[in-house]
Structures are given as structure tokens and as C-alpha cells.
Design a protein around this motif. Structure first.
Motif, short mmCIF file in Angstrom:
data_model
loop_
_atom_site.label_atom_id
_atom_site.label_comp_id
_atom_site.label_asym_id
_atom_site.label_seq_id
_atom_site.Cartn_x
_atom_site.Cartn_y
_atom_site.Cartn_z
N GLU A 26 -2.09 15.54 -65.54
CA GLU A 26 -0.74 15.26 -65.06
C GLU A 26 0.22 16.29 -65.64
OE1 GLU A 26 0.42 10.84 -63.86
OE2 GLU A 26 -0.16 10.98 -65.96
N VAL A 27 1.18 16.70 -64.81
CA VAL A 27 2.16 17.70 -65.22
C VAL A 27 3.49 16.99 -65.46
CG1 VAL A 27 3.32 19.84 -64.64
CG2 VAL A 27 0.98 19.44 -63.85
N VAL A 28 4.03 17.09 -66.67
CA VAL A 28 5.30 16.45 -67.04
C VAL A 28 6.33 17.56 -67.26
CG1 VAL A 28 6.48 15.01 -68.72
CG2 VAL A 28 4.11 14.50 -68.09
N PHE A 29 7.40 17.53 -66.46
CA PHE A 29 8.48 18.50 -66.61
C PHE A 29 9.60 17.88 -67.44
CE2 PHE A 29 6.37 19.90 -62.72
CZ PHE A 29 6.22 21.25 -62.98
N LEU A 30 10.11 18.64 -68.39
CA LEU A 30 11.22 18.20 -69.24
C LEU A 30 12.32 19.24 -69.17
CD1 LEU A 30 12.28 16.12 -71.30
CD2 LEU A 30 11.20 17.49 -73.11
N HIS A 31 13.50 18.80 -68.66
CA HIS A 31 14.61 19.74 -68.45
C HIS A 31 15.92 19.00 -68.61
CE1 HIS A 31 16.35 23.49 -67.26
NE2 HIS A 31 16.94 22.98 -66.19
N ARG A 32 16.97 19.75 -68.97
CA ARG A 32 18.27 19.14 -69.25
C ARG A 32 18.94 18.61 -67.98
NH1 ARG A 32 20.60 20.33 -74.24
NH2 ARG A 32 22.63 19.79 -73.32
N GLY A 48 16.00 15.75 -70.25
CA GLY A 48 16.15 15.76 -71.70
C GLY A 48 16.09 17.17 -72.24
N SER A 49 16.27 17.31 -73.54
CA SER A 49 16.29 18.61 -74.19
C SER A 49 15.11 18.75 -75.13
CB SER A 49 17.60 18.78 -74.98
OG SER A 49 17.55 19.94 -75.78
N LEU A 50 14.54 19.94 -75.13
CA LEU A 50 13.44 20.22 -76.04
C LEU A 50 13.90 20.28 -77.49
CD1 LEU A 50 11.32 22.91 -74.20
CD2 LEU A 50 10.48 20.78 -75.11
N MET A 51 15.18 20.46 -77.70
CA MET A 51 15.70 20.54 -79.06
C MET A 51 15.94 19.17 -79.66
SD MET A 51 15.59 23.77 -79.11
CE MET A 51 16.27 24.04 -80.74
N ASN A 52 15.75 18.12 -78.88
CA ASN A 52 15.99 16.75 -79.32
C ASN A 52 14.65 16.06 -79.55
OD1 ASN A 52 16.63 14.00 -79.59
ND2 ASN A 52 18.44 14.21 -78.26
N MET A 94 13.19 29.53 -79.62
CA MET A 94 13.78 28.36 -80.28
C MET A 94 13.14 27.07 -79.77
SD MET A 94 15.82 28.90 -82.71
CE MET A 94 16.37 27.20 -82.81
N ARG A 95 12.82 27.03 -78.49
CA ARG A 95 12.14 25.86 -77.94
C ARG A 95 10.76 25.69 -78.58
NH1 ARG A 95 14.57 28.05 -72.89
NH2 ARG A 95 16.27 26.62 -72.32
N VAL A 96 10.07 26.81 -78.78
CA VAL A 96 8.75 26.75 -79.43
C VAL A 96 8.89 26.25 -80.86
CG1 VAL A 96 6.75 28.09 -80.17
CG2 VAL A 96 7.79 28.55 -77.95
N ILE A 146 9.32 22.55 -80.75
CA ILE A 146 8.07 21.87 -80.40
C ILE A 146 7.13 21.84 -81.60
CG2 ILE A 146 6.01 22.01 -78.94
CD1 ILE A 146 7.83 23.30 -76.80
N LYS A 147 6.97 22.98 -82.27
CA LYS A 147 6.07 23.07 -83.41
C LYS A 147 6.59 22.26 -84.60
CE LYS A 147 2.63 25.80 -82.16
NZ LYS A 147 1.20 25.38 -82.26
N ASN A 148 7.90 22.15 -84.70
CA ASN A 148 8.46 21.34 -85.78
C ASN A 148 8.17 19.86 -85.54
OD1 ASN A 148 10.16 21.12 -88.20
ND2 ASN A 148 11.58 20.04 -86.84
#
Length: 802
Positions: free
Chosen positions: A90-96, A119-123, A158-160, A163-165
């Protein structure tokens, strides 16, 4: 309290009854006043909120970054292609932002396999909603048409980090615009290449593809079609050349473990068996070092024997076909004529399970062609006093070896081109690329008169449009594949860049250690400048633009590149070229030209100048060839300029995201073929920002030259000329592999097959992995993977004719 109920409990006094009446009236009023707020809360709640629920137990990936209808539709078209085996993801897209109406329609059509969350990747809360910590991988898409590539890369990095954090063990695949920004990923503590984290650098691969087309015209088209999932449908209404081309576009790259039958064979024997018997093209294998190090991909290796359970890289039409390599059993399938009947057998004692003997070749024995090589590069003078290199006498003896071992610091191929008393370093510290001490750009600048003094021939002309403040495109990625150490020094094509010096000064720090580069401070639209660099004698003319596309009308982003292409095609050239020797007291830029002897007459018409144009917008490909009948809405890969290898767009790299997710080694293989041999060690060196470092030639670094490279060989003359006279492709494949160790991977054929000579209107098109019974023509050119020849290539490569 306010309900009537069944009369079991009720007010008995008048005061109680009056209180209840008042309570009901006030309560209803208060509730009525809250109804608008409740409706407003329900109405403003995003339908793309919520959390991802994996109800079917399937894997899922999270895709983020530049999410638009165009980027998502291209991604899903390749990711969910029917040729992929068991795509249960399944492909899940996450975007503001919320998707627009067109995007919503796409999501509804794919609702069983695609989910969208706002949503935001920074959250961290939004990452939790998308279940990033449970995802199989996280893919970050870049905006390829952004006005500021460095800012786009910084945002994605920054998104990476976010995610890694949140989840340090999740696999991340990211697209980056600029090559130099790859270094920042190495600063992320949890970034680990060995665990599947990977970066697709669009500038590196785009210019690498174009560089390989300078060595073998049309190769960029072949490789782009290989890693994109496409289904071809031939039609009798189409021209014959279109059907041949479309059949090749249906080929993709797959991996499969070789059956025990292949154990103990050499790569050449295994590749011949796969092609002749299984109708598969074995391109490379995964080699595991004896010291237990990381496995490496070896393309068309020589001498080594295949161990048990070797993983092979194949070119085939579908994953189902590639399974034959695992099912094949010599005991059960040796007499099977139809490759489709090779299925999993019940044989418990697979032939040669422990110690296989080399398989007997399946095709009829082919007589070894005589090495009738014309224009041999190495020749002897008539008096035999001095050896001759490319028509120039040299004082260095051809044999630089003592006692059978090569001296440290002396490379056998560059002994004829360097004074070893003054120069000791010829390769970079990794031994993968030719290297020269840093030169200032002033030493390499030519003006129009100086360029006219030297007859450039067999070189690469780079027409570059750039403003002084344009974003850097990373010209190093174009030049480095042309400076790979598996070329002998005299085989390196001189690169002449025509463009604004003010821009090139900013790029020069990454080019100053690469040999044979000159700069003409001029305009790619100036015919005088183009004639000065002998564009009609070049092996390839590359048209690039570093200018930022305008937001007002993005379709005009390619205007300079298209005008330059049409300008060159409209030029005419004289058929008599004067051979002007470079002056001994001329500038350093002239002294470093290399061989100036005219090797061949150039074309008279500009339409015959070999050319590749980089486009920003796919739709602009319709303006490159005025004689084609492509519909403006035709997909890029179906257009004539792309099929002929004369156009390239960064959009073709979109498919690499899906390819890398399903097969991590595929990107490594593509990068090895395209970049000329970039290694993780080199990545770390370049991350320092100081450029290439020179290294002394030791037996260890010199051994790194022993890797194959891309080439193109003509069937009109030379040792393979006999195969152009009505022979089949299988005969050519087997003979080339047995006698010369060359692996044939495709053809470059004249669009008009009736032509026996190349004229001003002739065009060629790419045929990827032709069928075994495909008929050959004398005018065909063959794409091959050539093994490194330590002393001298046995082939005289034909010059590009179209």
C-alpha cells in the motif's frame, strides 16, 4: 430528569413541576445555540486526517516531499505496473495540503492501494498517524522544476532528518537535485547505505546518461527504457522501426539467483547459456569478496568462476521470464527447445550441484573472425625506429614492465603520453578516474582564433546556456564518466565547453583536476564559435541549460536549447578540412589538445552532426525534429527524438524511485554503468569539497581499471563485418562473447533500413536486446560492454556517423 419515562419517577409537587418546565426550556435553548458550533467543527474536520490502519496485514510505504497530481501519477504508473511481481504494497502519501479535484479522482480510482493523509513530516504526531515506524520504506520526491535546487534539496534533507529522528531504522530513499548536496546525508548519524538507505541524485544520473551517449550515441535512451516499467504493443499499422523500438522498450532489468547448474561456469559461458537456451540477457553478477566484505556488482567480469547461489542481473520482458534462470536444470532441460517449457522440475539431484563442469555451448560452433583491424592505433614506423601512437612518434617504449610486474608509479597506458620524470600521479586516489594537477581556468580558455588554429577532431562539444548567477548543474558529472580509468589516456575524448566563462569559473573547482578540457568564451548560438570548435567533426554535441525556468511560462524553459539544436542542424560545412598543427609556442590550452590529426571527414550538413539535447519539459520534444509526425501529447519515450537518442529529459528518471525500492542493487548497477565507476570511497572524498585527489599508481589502484565500459562497434567494417551480411543477432552475440569477451546488449539501426550509406537525412534508433533471430544489416552499430584491454584495444571503434 427531563424525560417523561414510564411514570415511574415524576415530579409530585407544583414547585418541582415548574422547575422541570423551566429546565427543559433553558436546556433546549442552550443546546440549540451550540448546534452551529457543532456543525462547524464537523464541517472543518479534514477527511484526510485520521490515522493509517493496516487492516489487511500488507506492507506499506510512505511517500512525501513534492506531492502533486503529475508527480504522483507518474510514480504510481511505474510502481503499480502489471509487470512487477506480487506488488502487495500500500502507498501512503503524506503532504501538508489537501489534494485538488484531479488528484482526488486519482486517489478514488486507486483507493484500494493508495491512501492520502494531510500532515507535515516535521511533526512527530503526523508521522505517527502515517505509521512511519511500521512502514517498509519512506520515499522523498523532489520538485525537478524548482527555481532553487539547493533550497529544494535542503528542505528534503530536513525531511529525512525528521524521519530518521522519529524512526532511525526505517529505510529512506530520497531524490536530490544537486550532486554536492549528497554529502549532507552522510552527516545524519542513522543514515546507513548498507541498510538500504539510498539517494537518487538527478544531476549526477542525468549528466551521466548524457556522458555515456557521448561514447555510444543512443545509450541514454536504452538505459532509460530499461529501468522504466513499460508494456509494448506492436501494430502492423506502425512503421517497422517503431515496432522494433517498442519491443525493446518492453525490456526491464531484473535480478534472480542462478540455479546450481551455473556453478563453476565463467561469466561468458553463463551468459551464452542464458541467451541461447533461456532467451535471457545476463548483464552482471553479484560478487561476494572472500574476506567477507560487502558484495559488489561485477559487470561482464572475466576469468572468475561463478560460485553457488550467484545473483544475476538480467534484461528480460517480465519477472516470469527471469525465473528460468533459477529453474534451469541441465539434467531435465538440456533437450528442451522451447524456453517457455523450462519450469520448476522435480529433480532432486540438480546437475553439477557441488562441482559443475563448464557447460557445452548450445549454439553451433562459429569460426573465429580474423582480426582484420583497420587503422590500428598502435603501428610501427616504416623504418622501425620508433613506435607510433595515433600518428605521433613517442620516445617511450611500449613495454613498461620489468620481470612481468608493473613498476609502481608507472601506468602502461599513459607512459606514451606523460613525462614520468615530471608527473607521477595519473589517476585519482581511488584509481577509478584519470587525474591531472590542478590548472587554472585561464590556462584552458580559448578564444575563437586560438580554437581555429587547432583542428579538433573526435571531441565532445558542450553547448552551455547559463547566466553568471545560474544554479550549478555539476558539469563534473558529465566529464568524469569520460575520464574513467578503464580508458587509455589517448582514448579520452577532448571536451570543449562553449559558454559564458563567468559561470564556468564557479564550476571550475570541480573540473580543474580532469584532463583534456578546454573552454571557449562564446555563445552556443554563434555559428562562428561553433565552426571554431569544429562542431562538424565532434563525436557528440551536448546542449545543456543551467538557466532557471520562468514562472510566467515554464514551457519556454527550453527555448535556448531548441534554438541551438535547430541552428546546428541548419548549418552547412565545407568538405575540405585543412589539417593545422598546433603551434609549439601557443598557450597551454592549445598544447593540451592531444592528437590533432584529422581522423575522418566531417559531415557536410548540420543534420548529420551527432547531438543530444537536454529538455526540461517533455512536451517540447516535438520542436526538435521537424520531419517527425509525433502527436504533441505523445509520451516522451514514444517520440522520435527520444527513440533516436537525440533528446533526454530528467523526467525519465522518475522510475528510478520504484526501481530502487524493489531492487536496491539495480540502482548500484545503473550508477556503475553511468558514472564510470563512482565508489563510496570517492563519495567521501568529494564530500570534503576539495575535489579529486591524485594518487600514485600502485598494483592495487591499477587493478581498478580492469572493469568493462560501454562501446559501440560498427558492422560495416572490422572483424565483425561478416555478421552484417544477413546473419542473425544470436550469431553476433555468441561470437563477440567467445572471441572478444564483448557482451552485446542492443543495436543502433538506421531508421530507413533501405539506406546502404549514411546521408544527411538518415537517423538511427535504439533496439534494446533484440530477439535471438533478429536479422542484422551492414549499417548496424552494436552496443557492447567491453572488457578493459591492458595494452591496447583490439577494435578500431567506428566514428559516429549520425
Amino acid at each position: 430528569m427531563s424525560t417523561v419515562g414510564y411514570g415511574d419517577v415524576s415530579c409530585q409537587t407544583v414547585l418541582g413541576k415548574m422547575f422541570l418546565i423551566l429546565f427543559i426550556l433553558v436546556g433546549l435553548a442552550l443546546f440549540a445555540s451550540s448546534i452551529p458550533e457543532i456543525i462547524d467543527l464537523i464541517g472543518t474536520r479534514s477527511k484526510y486526517g485520521g490515522c493509517y490502519k493496516n487492516e489487511r496485514g500488507r506492507r506499506h510505504i510512505v511517500v512525501c516531499g513534492h506531492i502533486t497530481y503529475e508527480s504522483v501519477s507518474h510514480f504510481l504508473k511505474d510502481f503499480l505496473h502489471e509487470d512487477r511481481e506480487d506488488v502487495d504494497v500500500e502507498v501512503v502519501f503524506l503532504h501538508r495540503a489537501e489534494p485538488d479535484l484531479e488528484f482526488e479522482g486519482l486517489l478514488k480510482r486507486q483507493h484500494t492501494r493508495v491512501k492520502y493523509f494531510q500532515g507535515s513530516l516535521m511533526n512527530a504526531m503526523d508521522l505517527e498517524r502515517a505509521k512511519v515506524h511500521e512502514a517498509d520504506a519512506c520515499l522523498v520526491l523532489a520538485n525537478k522544476y524548482c527555481p532553487d535546487p539547493d533550497a529544494e534539496d535542503a528542505a528534503n534533507i530536513m525531511r529525512v532528518i525528521s524521519i530518521k529522528n522519529y524512526s532511525d531504522d526505517i529505510r529512506v530513499i530520497i531524490q536530490l537535485m544537486q550532486y554536492h548536496n549528497k554529502a549532507y546525508l552522510l552527516n545524519i548519524p542513522s543514515w546507513d547505505w548498507k541498510q538500504g538507505d539510498d539517494v537518487i541524485c538527478l544531476a549526477e544520473l542525468k549528466l551521466g546518461f548524457i556522458a555515456q551517449s557521448c561514447l555510444a550515441p543512443g545509450f541514454s535512451t536504452m538505459m532509460a527504457n530499461l529501468f522504466a516499467m513499460r508494456s509494448f504493443k506492436t501494430s502492423p499499422d506502425m512503421a517497422a522501426w517503431q515496432n522494433d523500438y517498442l519491443q525493446g522498450t518492453g525490456c526491464e532489468m531484473y535480478t534472480e539467483t542462478l540455479s546450481p547448474t551455473f556453478t563453476g561456469m565463467t561469466f561468458s559461458q553463463a551468459s551464452e547459456l542464458c541467451f541461447v537456451k533461456l532467451k535471457l540477457l545476463l548483464l552482471a553478477i553479484e560478487v561476494k569478496p572472500e574476506d567477507g566484505g560487502d558484495p559488489k556488482i561485477s559487470i561482464n567480469p572475466r576469468r572468475s568462476k561463478l560460485p553457488t547461489n550467484t545473483v544475476g542481473f538480467f534484461i528480460a520482458q517480465s519477472a516470469e521470464e527471469v525465473k528460468r534462470a533459477w529453474f534451469y536444470c541441465k539434467a531435465c532441460h538440456e533437450d528442451v527447445k522451447d524456453e517457455n517449457l523450462i519450469k520448476k522440475c522435480k529433480c532432486k539431484h540438480l546437475a553439477n550441484k557441488t562441482g559443475a563442469t563448464p557447460a557445452t555451448p548450445f549454439s553451433a560452433a562459429l569460426s573465429k573472425p580474423l582480426l582484420n583491424i583497420k587503422n590500428s592505433v598502435m603501428a610501427k614506423e616504416e623504418n622501425g625506429s620508433k613506435p607510433v601512437m595515433n600518428g605521433r612518434p613517442t620516445n617511450k617504449p611500449a613495454d613498461q614492465q620489468k620481470n612481468g610486474k608493473m613498476e609502481v608509479g608507472i601506468a602502461d597506458d599513459q607512459a606514451k603520453d606523460f613525462d614520468f620524470a615530471k608527473t607521477e600521479m595519473k589517476y585519482d586516489s581511488t584509481g577509478m578516474f584519470h587525474w591531472t594537477p590542478a590548472r587554472s581556468i585561464e590556462d584552458c580558455i580559448l578564444d575563437r582564433n586560438q580554437a581555429a588554429m587547432t583542428v579538433l577532431n573526435g571531441h565532445v562539444v558542450v553547448c552551455l546556456f547559463a547566466d553568471p548567477d545560474s544554479p550549478l548543474i555539476g558539469l563534473r558529472n558529465l566529464v568524469m564518466p569520460l575520464r574513467a580509468s578503464n580508458f587509455h589516456y589517448h582514448e579520452l575524448k577532448h571536451v570543449v565547453i562553449v559558454g559564458a566563462v563567468d559561470y564556468l569559473r564557479r564550476e571550475w573547482k570541480t573540473l580543474q583536476n580532469l584532463p583534456k578540457i578546454s573552454v571557449l568564451n562564446g555563445s552556443p548560438l554563434s555559428r562562428a564559435d561553433l565552426r571554431a570548435v569544429n562542431v562538424n567533426l565532434c563525436d557528440m554535441c551536448v546542449i545543456l541549460s543551467a538557466k532557471v525556468p520562468s514562472n510566467d511560462d515554464p514551457t519556454l524553459a527550453d527555448k535556448e536549447a531548441i534554438l541551438a539544436s535547430l541552428n546546428i542542424k541548419a548549418m552547412t560545412f565545407g568538405d575540405i578540412i585543412t589539417n593545422i598543427e598546433s603551434m609549439g609556442d601557443s598557450k597551454d590550452a592549445l598544447n593540451n589538445m592531444g592528437d590533432t590529426t584529422v581522423k575522418r571527414p566531417g559531415p557536410i550538413y548540420g543534420t548529420n552532426v551527432p547531438m543530444i539535447t537536454e529538455l526540461v519539459n517533455d512536451s517540447n520534444v516535438q520542436f526538435l525534429d521537424q520531419d517527425d509526425d509525433d502527436d504533441p501529447d505523445t509520451e516522451l519515450y514514444l517520440t522520435q527524438p527520444f527513440a533516436c537518442g537525440t533528446a533526454f529529459a530528467v523526467s525519465v528518471l522518475d522510475s528510478l524511485m520504484s526501481t530502487t525500492y524493489f531492487n536496491q542493487n539495480a540502482l548500484t548497477l545503473i550508477r556503475s554503468l553511468i558514472t564510470g565507476g563512482a565508489t563510496p570511497e570517492l563519495e567521501i572524498i568529494l564530500a570534503e569539497g576539495a575535489g579529486l585527489r591524485g594518487g600514485y599508481s600502485t598494483p592495487d589502484t591499477l587493478s581498478h581499471r580492469d572493469r568493462c565500459r560501454v562501446g559501440q562497434i560498427s558492422l560495416s567494417d572490422g572483424p565483425l563485418a561478416t555478421f552484417g551480411e544477413g546473419r542473425k543477432y544470436q550469431d553476433l552475440f555468441v561470437a563477440s562473447l567467445r572471441n572478444y569477451g564483448m557482451l552485446c546488449i542492443g543495436l543502433y539501426r538506421l531508421r530507413d533500413a533501405a539506406l546502404t550509406t549514411v546521408d544527411a537525412t538518415s537517423k538511427r534508433y535504439v533496439i534494446t536486446n533484440p530477439p535471438f533471430d533478429f536479422g542484422l544489416l551492414p549499417t548496424d552499430q552494436v552496443y557492447v560492454l567491453l572488457p578493459f584491454e591492458r595494452k591496447q584495444s583490439r577494435f578500431s571503434f567506428s566514428e559516429t556517423e549520425v
